[in-house]
Design a protein around this motif. Structure first.
Motif, PDB file in Angstrom:
ATOM      1  N   GLY A 141       0.782  -1.219   0.000  1.00  0.00           N
ATOM      2  CA  GLY A 141       0.000   0.000   0.000  1.00  0.00           C
ATOM      3  C   GLY A 141       0.819   1.276   0.000  1.00  0.00           C
ATOM      4  N   PHE A 142       1.925   1.305   0.764  1.00  0.00           N
ATOM      5  CA  PHE A 142       2.669   2.557   0.863  1.00  0.00           C
ATOM      6  C   PHE A 142       3.351   2.892  -0.468  1.00  0.00           C
ATOM      7  N   LEU A 143       3.724   1.872  -1.250  1.00  0.00           N
ATOM      8  CA  LEU A 143       4.306   2.133  -2.569  1.00  0.00           C
ATOM      9  C   LEU A 143       3.236   2.611  -3.544  1.00  0.00           C
ATOM     10  N   TYR A 144       2.042   2.059  -3.413  1.00  0.00           N
ATOM     11  CA  TYR A 144       0.922   2.525  -4.235  1.00  0.00           C
ATOM     12  C   TYR A 144       0.658   3.995  -3.952  1.00  0.00           C
ATOM     13  N   ALA A 145       0.715   4.369  -2.672  1.00  0.00           N
ATOM     14  CA  ALA A 145       0.473   5.764  -2.283  1.00  0.00           C
ATOM     15  C   ALA A 145       1.519   6.683  -2.904  1.00  0.00           C
ATOM     16  N   ILE A 146       2.773   6.251  -2.889  1.00  0.00           N
ATOM     17  CA  ILE A 146       3.843   7.051  -3.492  1.00  0.00           C
ATOM     18  C   ILE A 146       3.590   7.213  -4.992  1.00  0.00           C
ATOM     19  N   GLY A 147       3.201   6.123  -5.641  1.00  0.00           N
ATOM     20  CA  GLY A 147       2.908   6.178  -7.068  1.00  0.00           C
ATOM     21  C   GLY A 147       1.719   7.069  -7.369  1.00  0.00           C
TER      22      GLY A 147
END
Length: 200
Positions: A141-147
């Motif tokens: 999830g946190f990488l999705y948020a960054i993207g």
């Protein structure tokens, strides 16, 4: 369940606006209508219409994945009505900086649930940064948020259209602040989880 209802209502209103331009023109955020005609409801209604199906799908998929987590936790602390009010207030708060910047610009308009969705997304990341989603490959999830934020900045720099990508950042900040004010211990839990990766 409330997340599904919000998605259904947004999809229905957006579809109606796709089919009826008059509906879109009444609900879209257009500064002169607020500044001169006092149609303050546009600060909220713009979050229920979208530019096209891909714009709607992108926002509603994000809301579906992350809204359920936030809905569950917020319902525990402030009840189901609190979750709905959080989402609706996020739409309004996220658009305010842009509205103030363009309040006298009759050429500007904005639409989309991005501000509210961004608030839900980042509130969810605080709760469970390692929640894996398929988009279409598994991503924490946190990488999705960054993207999500990177995509918003990229589209905002491109300019054109009436999708307010800059509202993503305002929404994200609101989601984080709301969650921490509601339950400050969430920050410590987030840091502990980030230090202990959870893989598929």
């Amino acid at each position: 369940m409330l997340t599904i209802i919000l998605i259904a209502v947004t999809a229905a209103v957006s579809w109606m606006a796709f089919e009826r331009p008059a509906v879109l023109q009444r609900l879209i955020l257009w500064p002169p209508a607020i500044d001169k005609n006092k149609q303050f409801d546009r600060l909220l209604t713009h979050g229920f219409i979208h530019a096209d199906w891909s714009h709607l799908l992108f926002n509603m998929i994000t809301l579906y994945f992350f809204g359920r987590v936030v809905e569950y936790e917020m319902t525990r602390f402030i009840g189901p009505v609190g979750f709905v009010l959080f989402y609706l207030s996020a739409i309004v708060v996220a658009i305010l900086p842009t509205y103030m910047q363009h309040r006298h610009d009759p050429r500007y308009s904005s639409l989309g649930a991005s501000g509210g969705v961004s608030a839900v997304l980042f509130a969810s990341i605080l709760l469970d940064p390692w929640m894996w989603i398929m988009v279409p490959l598994p991503v924490p999830g946190f990488l999705y948020a960054i993207g999500y934020v990177a995509y918003s900045f990229w589209k905002d720099r491109q300019g054109g259209g009436n999708v307010n990508h800059s509202a993503h950042l305002s929404g994200a900040a609101y989601g984080v602040m709301f969650m921490l004010l509601m339950e400050p211990s969430v920050l410590q839990s987030f840091l502990v989880q980030m230090m202990n990766p959870r893989f598929l």
